[in-house]
Design an enzyme around this catalytic site. Structure first.
Site, PDB file in Angstrom:
ATOM      1  N   GLU A  39       0.830  -1.214   0.000  1.00  0.00           N
ATOM      2  CA  GLU A  39       0.000   0.000   0.000  1.00  0.00           C
ATOM      3  C   GLU A  39       0.863   1.263   0.000  1.00  0.00           C
ATOM      4  O   GLU A  39       0.549   2.238  -0.669  1.00  0.00           O
ATOM      5  CB  GLU A  39      -0.958  -0.003   1.193  1.00  0.00           C
ATOM      6  CG  GLU A  39      -2.105  -0.981   1.029  1.00  0.00           C
ATOM      7  CD  GLU A  39      -2.944  -0.703  -0.224  1.00  0.00           C
ATOM      8  OE1 GLU A  39      -3.030   0.450  -0.648  1.00  0.00           O
ATOM      9  OE2 GLU A  39      -3.485  -1.670  -0.790  1.00  0.00           O
ATOM     10  N   TYR A 122      -7.434   6.329   3.525  1.00  0.00           N
ATOM     11  CA  TYR A 122      -7.454   5.279   2.514  1.00  0.00           C
ATOM     12  C   TYR A 122      -6.582   4.087   2.941  1.00  0.00           C
ATOM     13  O   TYR A 122      -7.018   2.933   2.919  1.00  0.00           O
ATOM     14  CB  TYR A 122      -6.970   5.805   1.137  1.00  0.00           C
ATOM     15  CG  TYR A 122      -6.557   4.649   0.282  1.00  0.00           C
ATOM     16  CD1 TYR A 122      -7.535   3.853  -0.322  1.00  0.00           C
ATOM     17  CD2 TYR A 122      -5.225   4.264   0.170  1.00  0.00           C
ATOM     18  CE1 TYR A 122      -7.183   2.717  -1.031  1.00  0.00           C
ATOM     19  CE2 TYR A 122      -4.858   3.128  -0.526  1.00  0.00           C
ATOM     20  CZ  TYR A 122      -5.842   2.364  -1.123  1.00  0.00           C
ATOM     21  OH  TYR A 122      -5.489   1.225  -1.801  1.00  0.00           O
ATOM     22  N   ASP A 140      -9.635   5.146  -3.475  1.00  0.00           N
ATOM     23  CA  ASP A 140      -8.393   5.557  -4.135  1.00  0.00           C
ATOM     24  C   ASP A 140      -8.781   6.182  -5.481  1.00  0.00           C
ATOM     25  O   ASP A 140      -9.969   6.387  -5.752  1.00  0.00           O
ATOM     26  CB  ASP A 140      -7.437   4.369  -4.293  1.00  0.00           C
ATOM     27  CG  ASP A 140      -7.926   3.390  -5.362  1.00  0.00           C
ATOM     28  OD1 ASP A 140      -9.135   3.388  -5.673  1.00  0.00           O
ATOM     29  OD2 ASP A 140      -7.092   2.640  -5.902  1.00  0.00           O
TER      30      ASP A 140
END
Ligand code: SF4
Length: 334
Positions: A39, A122, A140
């Site tokens: 991520e 996020y 996103d």
């Protein structure tokens, strides 16, 4: 009219994902550390670029403990070429925070995950859903585009009102459980079908739920920031198989760059190259320049250059300059 907020929407979405979703290494694991690394790397960087870095990173720093033990120079060196180095520093700080505050185990809930360095809303939701299969919303760029089209949202998505609408929609779409599959499917549909300029609506598994009247015009955004051009001058000083480098205290903090020059010399540069940096377009000019090293600068042996963290533009400049130089160029005070 089909309701977007029902299992009738989720069923074809998930069925499509099972059939067409890409096999990506971070989708094949439930290891929270590996998912966290992916991520951080995927923020502002494309999947194809991230893949080799991800594999190398996990081989070098296989878990939170290994990353927490590493020094910053090794971390920046492993990140070298991915850009946006604040992500590497935050990932390193997160590993140390997990070691010190959570006994080396990543917390499971998004609210606690979001207290870690560099982890925003996020990323916290992505880790909670991908690593722990929780029903947490995520938005996103791919999901933002998809949701703005599904709901025919004409509010600019980079405003507070636009962001709120997207997060509300993402929350309303969630199933009660199985956040991992649901979020992966939304993301993948945005990445592979609901494309930025030419959405492939004929192939879209949820087209009967889509309210977009002119999808190619969505999402709306505020006017883009102008690109600012900058000229920067640096020195190239080489002597006895050592090159003078400076440890940067500003952009690329902690990495090694060619020594900065306050003003451009009245001479032809040895080399000029352009590179982007956030909303800047920078022209880097490198001059052969008599030079007195200061306290941030060091003579670096050419044999260890590969082991030092250097930002890509400076590594590229050195790769072009070193083969064409005599082993002693102008300098003073070495
Ligand atoms: S129908 Fe087209 S615009 Fe609507 S979600 Fe599917 S791909 Fe995107």
């Amino acid at each position: 009219m089909f309701s977007l907020f029902s299992s009738r929407f989720r069923r074809p979405l998930v069925a499509w994902f099972r059939r067409h979703g890409r096999s990506l290494p971070w989708r094949e694991t439930a290891d929270p550390y590996a998912i966290l690394v992916s991520e951080f790397m995927l923020q502002q960087t494309q999947v194809a670029t991230v893949l080799p870095y991800y594999e190398r990173w996990l081989a070098r720093f296989p878990d939170f403990a290994a990353l927490a033990r590493a020094d910053e120079s090794a971390v920046l060196h492993a990140w070298q070429g991915l850009g946006y180095y604040a992500r590497a520093r935050n990932l390193h700080a997160t590993a140390r925070a997990v070691r010190e505050n959570f006994h080396g185990v990543l917390p499971r809930d998004a609210a606690t995950i979001s207290t870690l360095p560099g982890v925003g809303r996020y990323t916290a939701g992505a880790i909670a859903s991908f690593a722990f299969d929780q029903a947490e919303p995520i938005v996103d760029a791919n999901i933002a585009r998809l949701l703005s089209r599904l709901t025919n949202l004409h509010t600019a998505i980079d405003t507070a009102a636009g962001r709120d609408r997207l997060w509300q929609t993402a929350t309303a779409l969630l199933p009660r459980s199985g956040g991992r599959l649901h979020n992966s499917a939304l993301m993948e549909l945005g990445a592979l079908v609901c494309l930025p300029r030419r959405p492939l609506c004929a192939q879209c598994p949820v087209r009967q739920f889509c309210a977009a009247t002119n999808p190619a015009e969505l999402p709306r955004k505020k006017t883009r920031r102008h690109i600012v051009r900058l000229d920067e001058s640096h020195a190239f000083v080489l002597c006895r198989k050592r090159v003078l480098l400076e440890q940067s205290a500003a952009r690329w903090r902690g990495m090694w760059i060619l020594p900065r020059l306050e003003t451009a010399p009245r001479a032809q540069p040895l080399l000029r190259l352009d590179f982007p940096f956030t909303h800047h377009r920078i022209t880097l000019s490198v001059f052969a320049q008599p030079y007195s090293p200061n306290e941030r600068q060091s003579w670096i042996s050419l044999g260890v250059l590969d082991r030092l963290p250097l930002p890509s533009p400076h590594r590229r400049a050195l790769a072009q300059l070193l083969p064409r130089q005599k082993l002693c160029s102008t300098f003073s005070g070495a």
